[in-house]
Design a protein around this motif. Structure first.
Motif, short mmCIF file in Angstrom:
data_model
loop_
_atom_site.label_atom_id
_atom_site.label_comp_id
_atom_site.label_asym_id
_atom_site.label_seq_id
_atom_site.Cartn_x
_atom_site.Cartn_y
_atom_site.Cartn_z
N ILE A 167 0.87 -1.18 0.00
CA ILE A 167 0.00 0.00 0.00
C ILE A 167 0.91 1.23 0.00
O ILE A 167 1.82 1.34 0.82
N LYS A 168 0.64 2.15 -0.95
CA LYS A 168 1.50 3.32 -1.09
C LYS A 168 0.67 4.59 -1.24
O LYS A 168 -0.49 4.55 -1.61
N GLN A 169 1.31 5.71 -0.94
CA GLN A 169 0.75 7.01 -1.24
C GLN A 169 1.38 7.50 -2.53
O GLN A 169 2.50 7.10 -2.88
N SER A 170 0.68 8.34 -3.25
CA SER A 170 1.22 8.86 -4.51
C SER A 170 2.57 9.52 -4.26
O SER A 170 2.84 10.06 -3.19
N GLY A 171 3.41 9.44 -5.28
CA GLY A 171 4.78 9.90 -5.13
C GLY A 171 5.71 8.80 -4.68
O GLY A 171 6.89 9.04 -4.42
N GLY A 172 5.17 7.59 -4.55
CA GLY A 172 6.00 6.45 -4.19
C GLY A 172 6.25 6.27 -2.72
O GLY A 172 7.13 5.50 -2.32
N ILE A 173 5.50 6.98 -1.86
CA ILE A 173 5.70 6.85 -0.41
C ILE A 173 5.10 5.53 0.05
O ILE A 173 3.90 5.29 -0.08
N ALA A 174 5.94 4.64 0.59
CA ALA A 174 5.48 3.32 1.02
C ALA A 174 4.79 3.43 2.37
O ALA A 174 5.35 3.97 3.33
#
Length: 668
Positions: free
Chosen positions: A589-596
């Motif tokens: 599960i990630k946030q946009s911008g590639g934040i894990a």
């Protein structure tokens, strides 16, 4: 001096026993010297165990400085000689000796009974010479006898020539001679300094606190092998305590029980031991039970930089051998336990039991497993229990890097149970649990990302039961994330139990702050980043509902993006049920911008349903969306997805409450 030729009748007599020793010495003066007459002599400064040989040397008309000098003094029945020390230049191991011409020279032991004809080593570093000195068996009678004063302890390893003041000196022969010359139920006493040996110990061992250091002379075998055999029903306690141990290179255990093959059938039980106030370092295991397990108490032990704390392996051939009955009290495991703090390999025979109690134990910066217990019966351990009462775990970096257990690389957990029934945790702070065909009940525990790094992992297979009462999944640090991986039991879960699959249940309506997809329809569902890749709806007996099944091409990442925008600063609770059917796909599960927001789950969800969840704080990045990603490696992979949802909250407390409710961590 009287010789044997002048005493023909005495030379024909049998050597006397030690019990008759004081009677045969024959004079009140010698009796007083070996008893109350020493009451006024003071211990050597810095040694709590030996009386000063220098004082002895001044107290008697004739003295020899060291043991090798004693062998050169003319002998006479009743003659008394004081030694300054055992070895030249030392005041350790000194004392008063009395010559008795009635004592058989075959009793020579190198410490308390000295045959004047024995070959004292000219080079103490020579093992051959040391062995010849202690193994010497003379003929005829006449030996020097070491005397102890009133109030002094029994003979010590220093009295037999140990060199604790020389850490490189090997003390095996000296310490073993002291043990063999004492009653099997007695306690070996060690003073300040470093003792280097590998010995067989039938009784107890008492050090002088952490100023006593033990190291193995041969690092590939245990320094101490417990060897006292007692008949069934004789459960006298023995104590091993108060020292430090340095195994040098983890080549062997510090303390080991004998193997079953070494135990006679008429007295196979070694007996109960209490191990207390010992610091172990650099050993394969602090205590090893290679076959069979008699109940012990482990009190205030510290184990660092080792493979295992305690490792016990059951024996199948002897039905009278116990499996557990161990009690741990205020023990400190870590840092750097590489494989497991406690490992118990159970018997496959029917009726095998496991009884373990842990009171207030600390597990700090452990690389491997906390408790790794494996039952041999697929139906679970028939009797017994595991009970953790208080304490906490803290892992190194919390990454869960695989460790080598008997040639198999395994992802470690703080509690890992296989084929174990009736385990309980109460008041424990921890992060990871693994259950395989096992049952565990938790009460008032804190499941927390206490290292503030990556994830809380709970793996429960379909044949296990995990019950939770008044527990809390606590989000420790807002800038990191908390992740839970839970198995999918296909059993009906009652209130308070972990219920990982909730596809058929209603979800709270959070309006624009939430998104939920159960994949329960019939239409194909395309991915967002790869529109050409669509899912097919499949039924699953575990889910009792449909799930979306995606084929992920090799070396491809597929992204499913939630349709609503995250608000930076809010707290996100997201969860999804995933099952890897084939291939090497990783799910995150990630946030946009590639934040894990989670780790990449691969082996954790292989061929099993898993609920992956996260609680994290949103930050401003890219389009401020949350997404589920699937990344295939070198081969095409097949993955199933069900019950994907994400909710955001203004307050951390609300996010925590929802996350706990999602995982069914409370009675409500």
């Amino acid at each position: 001096m009287r010789t044997e030729q002048e005493q023909p009748n005495r030379s024909e007599e049998q050597p006397i026993s030690r019990r008759r020793l004081l009677q045969t010495i024959g004079t009140a003066g010698i009796a007083a010297a070996c008893g109350a007459g020493f009451g006024t002599l003071n211990p050597v400064h810095g040694s709590a165990l030996t009386v000063s040989g220098l004082v002895y040397g001044r107290a008697f008309g004739e003295s020899a400085m060291y043991m090798e000098d004693l062998l050169t003094i003319p002998v006479q029945h009743g003659k008394m000689v004081g030694l300054a020390g055992y070895h030249a230049g030392s005041v350790i191991g000194g004392g008063v000796f009395v010559f008795d011409e009635m004592i058989g020279r075959s009793l020579h032991n190198g410490g308390s009974i000295i045959d004047p004809s024995a070959p004292f080593p000219s080079d103490w570093s020579s093992q051959t010479q040391r062995q010849a000195w202690y193994a010497h068996t003379g003929t005829g009678n006449g030996c020097w006898l070491r005397c102890k004063g009133a109030g002094e302890v029994s003979f010590t390893a220093d009295d037999f020539g140990a060199k604790p003041y020389e850490p490189a000196a090997v003390d095996t022969e000296a310490v073993q001679a002291c043990i063999d010359s004492s009653d099997p139920d007695s306690t070996l006493r060690l003073g300040d300094g470093t003792y280097k040996f590998n010995v067989s110990l039938p009784g107890g061992l008492q050090g002088n606190g952490y100023s006593t250091v033990i190291t193995p002379a041969v690092t590939s075998i245990p320094a101490i092998t417990l060897s006292r055999r007692i008949a069934t029903g004789d459960w006298r306690w023995r104590f091993v305590r108060d020292f430090r141990y340095d195994g040098i290179n983890r080549g062997a255990s510090a303390i080991s029980y004998p193997t079953y093959a070494d135990s006679p059938t008429d007295g196979r039980f070694v007996g109960r031991y209490e191990f207390a106030r010992i610091l172990f370092a650099n050993c394969m295991a602090a205590v090893r039970k290679p076959q069979g397990n008699i109940g012990n108490v482990f009190r205030e032990l510290t184990v660092i930089a080792s493979d295992y704390g305690v490792w016990s392996t059951s024996v199948n051939t002897d039905p009278s051998m116990h499996e557990g009955n161990d009690h741990y009290i205020r023990c400190h495991m870590g840092p750097n336990i590489a494989k497991a703090c406690y490992r118990y390999d159970m018997s496959t025979r029917s009726g095998s039991s496991l009884d373990l109690v842990f009171d207030g134990c600390i597990h700090e910066y452990v690389n491997g497993f906390g408790l790794l217990a494996t039952g041999g019966n697929t139906n679970g351990i028939a009797t017994g229990s595991i009970d953790f009462r208080g304490g906490w775990f803290e892992r190194v970096a919390g990454t869960g890097a695989p460790v080598n257990i008997d040639g198999t690389m395994r992802v470690p957990y703080e509690i890992s149970l296989t084929n174990v029934r009736n385990a309980r945790l109460s008041g424990l702070l921890m992060e990871t649990i693994e259950l395989i065909n096992s049952s565990l009940k938790m009460t008032e525990c804190q499941l927390s990302d206490i290292t503030g790094v990556t994830r809380l992992r709970v793996s429960v297979d379909a044949d296990s039961v995990l019950q939770s009462e008044r527990d809390n999944s606590q989000y420790g640090r807002p800038q990191n994330m908390l992740v839970t991986s839970i198995g999918a039991p296909h059993k009906t879960a009652r209130g308070g139990a972990w219920t990982p699959l909730r596809a058929a249940t209603a979800h709270q309506d959070f309006g624009a702050d939430a998104q939920h997809q159960s994949f329960g329809g019939t239409a194909s569902i395309p991915s967002v980043s790869h529109p050409s890749i669509t899912s097919t709806q499949v039924a699953d007996g575990v889910l009792h509902a449909s799930s979306a099944e995606y084929t992920i091409p090799a070396a491809t990442t597929v992204t499913m993006t939630a349709p609503y925008t995250l608000t930076p600063g809010k707290y996100i609770v997201a969860s999804v049920h995933v099952k890897n059917m084939s291939g090497d796909v990783k799910t995150a599960i990630k946030q946009s911008g590639g934040i894990a927001l989670t780790n990449d789950f691969d082996a954790d969800i292989q061929a099993r349903w898993r609920c992956i969840s996260t609680l994290a704080q949103a930050v401003a990045k890219g389009t401020n969306r949350i997404a589920l990603t699937f990344s295939a490696g070198t081969v095409s992979s097949l993955v199933r997805v069900a019950d994907w949802q994400a909710v955001q909250f203004d307050r951390l407390e609300d996010a925590q409450a929802y996350h706990n409710s999602l995982l069914c961590l409370t009675d409500s």
